[in-house]
Write an enzyme that holds these catalytic residues in place. Structure first.
Site: not given
Ligand code: OSB
Ligand code: MG
Length: 375
Positions: A142, A168, A170, A195, A220, A245, A269, A297
Site C-alpha cells: 500500500s 495499491k 492511496k 484506495d 477500494e 474496506d 481486515k 492491513g
Molecule cells: O485503508 O487499507 C487501508 C492503513 C491504515 C488504515 C487503513 C488502511 C491502511 C493501509 C495499509 O492501506 C495497509 C497495510 O497495513 O499494509
Molecule cells: Mg482501505
C-alpha cells in the site's frame, strides 16, 4: 482456558517513512499489544494479540487509548464471568463479548491473544488450525500519498524492485487520475489498484469513472462507510470492480454488501471485522457467493503480520493482500521480521499466531502499560 492476567501495553513504533492517506499522515504506529497469561489444560501459556486501532479515530471510530479502556472496563470483566463456568475458549470469546456494542478492534485483539495461547498450548500453527493449503502468499504493498508524481514513481519503482506483486495507491480528491496515469504509463503490466478511504461522494462519480481507463484491479472504498447503496450505484456506473474496506465490519454487513451489488471484491481486515474467526466466516460466504477477497492491513507488527499471511492462504483469497515485509513499515519489528522472497511472504509454521515478541523491543517502544488480574 483460564486467564490469570492480561497486560495491555500502548506502544509507539516509528515508521520508516510517513504514511499519508486521505485521513491522516502517520509518522509512527501507536498500537495496543495484548498479552494474556493463561492456563490451557493445566499448562501455563502466554498469548499475544495486536489491536488494529490507530492513535486517532480517523479510519474508524476506534482509537488505541479507547481500545485499552474498553478492554479493561468492559471486555475483561465479561471474560472473567465466562471463565467461572470453565466455558471460555478462543472460539466462544466473541459470543461472550457480544453484549458490548462495536469495539471490534479491541475484541479482535483479545480473541487473537486467546487463540494464540490455545494454539501455543497445543503446538499448532495458525495455518494448520485454519486448514490452509498454501505455504506462501503473494505480497502487495500500500503506497501512501506522495508530495509529487516523480516522488511517487520513485517509491513505486523501489517496491517493484523488491518484488511486490501488486501496488495499491492511496488516492484522494486532487491526487487521483494523474498519479494513477503516471504509474500505469511507467508500468503497463503491473497489478494496480487504488484506495480512497471514503474520501469521495457520489457527486464525484463522473470524475471517478476516469479511473476506468487504467485497467485497475479494483477501487477500494471510494465513499463513506455507511454508503452501501451509493457504492452499489457507483459500482454500476464504473467498469473498475468495486471493493469495500471500511463498510464491511462483519459477516452480516458483507452479506448485505454482496446482496446489494455494492462489492465485487471485499478487503478482509481481521481487526476491522472483530477477529480472525469472523474473517474466516466472511471468506466463506464471499467464496460461496463468487466474490473475491484479499487480506488488508493496519500496519501490523510481527504480532499479527504472520497471522494475516496464514488467513490469506485460505483458498478464497484470490488477490494479493496488503501483506508486505516488516521493512515496509518498520526498521525494527517486535518479532523476527517478515521478509519478501520471490514476491511472497511465507505462511508461518511456528505454534500460535505469532512468535514471542522481543522484551527489548517491547520495552523500547512502550508508552504505558497496565496489568489486570482476570478473576
Ligand atoms: O485503508 O487499507 C487501508 C492503513 C491504515 C488504515 C487503513 C488502511 C491502511 C493501509 C495499509 O492501506 C495497509 C497495510 O497495513 O499494509
Ligand atoms: Mg482501505
Amino acid at each position: 482456558m483460564q486467564i490469570d492476567t492480561v497486560t495491555l501495553r500502548e506502544l509507539r513504533i516509528p515508521l520508516v517513512a510517513p504514511f499519508t492517506t486521505s485521513f491522516s499522515t502517520q509518522t509512527a504506529r501507536t498500537l495496543v499489544a495484548v498479552e494474556v497469561a493463561a492456563r490451557v489444560d493445566g499448562a501455563e501459556v502466554i498469548g499475544w494479540g495486536e489491536c488494529g486501532a490507530l492513535a486517532e479515530p480517523v479510519y474508524s471510530e476506534e482509537y488505541a487509548a479507547g481500545a485499552m479502556d474498553v478492554t479493561e472496563r468492559f471486555l475483561l470483566p465479561r471474560l472473567a464471568l465466562a471463565q467461572r463456568d470453565g466455558a471460555l475458549t478462543a472460539e466462544t470469546a466473541a459470543a461472550h463479548l457480544e453484549p458490548i456494542v462495536g469495539h471490534r478492534m479491541a475484541k479482535a485483539a483479545l480473541e487473537a491473544a486467546l487463540l494464540d495461547a490455545q494454539l501455543k498450548a497445543s503446538g499448532t500453527s495458525f495455518g494448520t488450525y485454519l486448514g490452509v493449503t498454501r505455504d506462501r502468499v503473494p505480497s502487495g504493498v500500500s503506497v501512501g500519498i506522495q508530495d509529487s508524481i516523480p516522488a511517487l514513481l520513485d517509491v513505486v519503482g523501489r517496491y517493484l524492485d523488491e518484488g511486490y506483486q501488486r501496488i495499491k495507491l492511496k488516492i484522494q480528491p486532487g491526487w487521483d487520475v494523474e498519479p494513477v496515469r503516471a504509474v500505469r504509463e511507467a508500468h503497463p503490466e503491473i497489478g494496480l489498484q487504488v484506495d480512497a478511504n471514503a474520501a469521495y461522494t457520489l457527486v464525484d462519480a463522473a470524475h471517478l469513472r476516469r479511473l476506468d481507463a487504467f485497467d485497475l484491479l479494483l477501487i477500494e472504498q471510494p465513499l463513506a462507510e455507511d454508503d452501501l447503496r451509493q457504492h452499489a450505484e457507483l459500482a454500476r456506473a464504473m467498469s473498475t470492480p468495486m471493493c469495500l474496506d471500511e463498510s464491511v465490519v462483519s459477516a452480516a454487513s458483507a452479506a448485505d454488501a454482496i446482496a446489494m451489488g455494492a462489492a465485487a471484491v471485499i478487503n478482509i481486515k481481521p481487526s476491522r471485522v472483530g477477529g480472525y474467526l469472523e474473517s474466516r466466516r466472511i471468506h466463506d460466504l464471499a467464496r460461496a457467493a463468487g466474490i473475491a477477497v484479499w487480506c488488508g492491513g493496519m500496519l501490523e507488527t510481527g504480532l499479527a503480520r504472520g497471522a494475516n499471511a496464514a488467513l490469506a492462504a485460505l483458498p478464497g483469497f484470490t488477490l494479493p493482500g496488503d501483506i508486505s515485509a516488516s521493512s515496509r513499515f518498520y526498521e525494527r519489528d517486535l518479532t523476527t521480521p517478515f521478509v519478501i522472497e520471490d514476491g511472497h511472504i511465507a505462511v508461518p509454521t511456528f505454534p500460535g499466531l505469532c512468535e514471542q515478541p522481543s522484551a527489548d523491543a517491547l520495552a523500547g517502544f512502550e508508552a504505558t502499560s497496565r496489568s489486570i488480574p482476570v478473576t
